[in-house]
Motif scaffolding. Structure first.
Motif, short mmCIF file in Angstrom:
data_model
loop_
_atom_site.label_atom_id
_atom_site.label_comp_id
_atom_site.label_asym_id
_atom_site.label_seq_id
_atom_site.Cartn_x
_atom_site.Cartn_y
_atom_site.Cartn_z
N CYS A 22 39.63 32.84 34.50
CA CYS A 22 38.57 33.56 33.77
C CYS A 22 38.84 35.05 33.83
O CYS A 22 38.05 35.82 34.37
CB CYS A 22 37.21 33.23 34.36
N GLU A 23 39.93 35.49 33.25
CA GLU A 23 40.32 36.90 33.32
C GLU A 23 39.29 37.82 32.69
O GLU A 23 39.11 38.95 33.13
CB GLU A 23 41.68 37.10 32.66
N GLU A 28 35.47 42.44 33.71
CA GLU A 28 34.18 43.09 33.52
C GLU A 28 33.57 43.63 34.81
O GLU A 28 32.60 44.36 34.76
CB GLU A 28 33.19 42.12 32.86
N SER A 29 34.13 43.25 35.94
CA SER A 29 33.59 43.73 37.22
C SER A 29 33.80 45.23 37.33
O SER A 29 34.90 45.74 37.18
CB SER A 29 34.27 43.02 38.39
N LYS A 30 32.70 45.96 37.57
CA LYS A 30 32.76 47.41 37.61
C LYS A 30 32.95 47.95 39.03
O LYS A 30 33.29 49.11 39.21
CB LYS A 30 31.49 47.98 36.99
N ALA A 31 32.73 47.12 40.02
CA ALA A 31 32.87 47.57 41.40
C ALA A 31 34.35 47.55 41.80
O ALA A 31 35.13 46.74 41.31
CB ALA A 31 32.07 46.66 42.32
N ASN A 35 40.81 42.72 45.83
CA ASN A 35 41.59 41.72 45.10
C ASN A 35 40.76 41.14 43.96
O ASN A 35 39.56 41.35 43.87
CB ASN A 35 42.11 40.62 46.04
N LYS A 36 41.43 40.40 43.10
CA LYS A 36 40.77 39.88 41.90
C LYS A 36 39.76 38.80 42.23
O LYS A 36 38.79 38.61 41.49
CB LYS A 36 41.81 39.38 40.91
N GLY A 37 39.91 38.06 43.33
CA GLY A 37 38.94 37.05 43.72
C GLY A 37 37.59 37.67 44.04
O GLY A 37 36.54 37.14 43.67
N GLU A 43 31.31 39.76 39.88
CA GLU A 43 30.84 39.70 38.50
C GLU A 43 30.00 38.45 38.24
O GLU A 43 28.99 38.51 37.55
CB GLU A 43 32.03 39.74 37.53
N VAL A 44 30.37 37.32 38.83
CA VAL A 44 29.57 36.10 38.68
C VAL A 44 28.20 36.31 39.31
O VAL A 44 27.17 35.95 38.71
CB VAL A 44 30.29 34.88 39.32
#
Length: 104
Positions: A22-23, A28-31, A35-37, A43-44
């Protein structure tokens, strides 16, 4: 059947794989995250919080309090179903949290 190639019981690996799949969510994560996890998880969580608060706000906006007679107690404002479930889950988590120190 789950995500293929995921290591069982590894939260870090599972979140990193979900972030790869789910790239768009991860992007969309602003923080700032290490790492990407973590970015995916953040974001979820933000999206779920938005859904819960929006549902509650819409319910309260549509609510018209019933006419009160003198001396009658005030009716409590309605609470969104998702917010009610979130509160119950949090209280359950707090009750399950250990209160005694373990002997080392």
């Amino acid at each position: 059947k789950g995500v293929k190639g995921t290591v069982a019981l590894s939260l870090s690996h599972t979140l990193n794989r979900a972030a790869d799949i789910c790239e768009d969510v991860t992007a969309e994560s602003k923080a700032g995250h290490r790492n990407k996890g973590e970015a995916f998880s953040s974001e979820v969580q933000r999206r779920l919080e938005d859904i819960v608060s929006t549902e509650d706000a819409e319910l309260k906006a549509a609510y018209t309090p019933p006419a009160r007679k003198k001396g009658q107690p005030r009716q409590p404002e309605p609470v969104g179903r998702l917010l009610e479930l979130a509160r119950k889950a949090f209280f359950s988590y707090v009750r399950a949290y250990p209160t005694k120190d373990k002997a080392v």
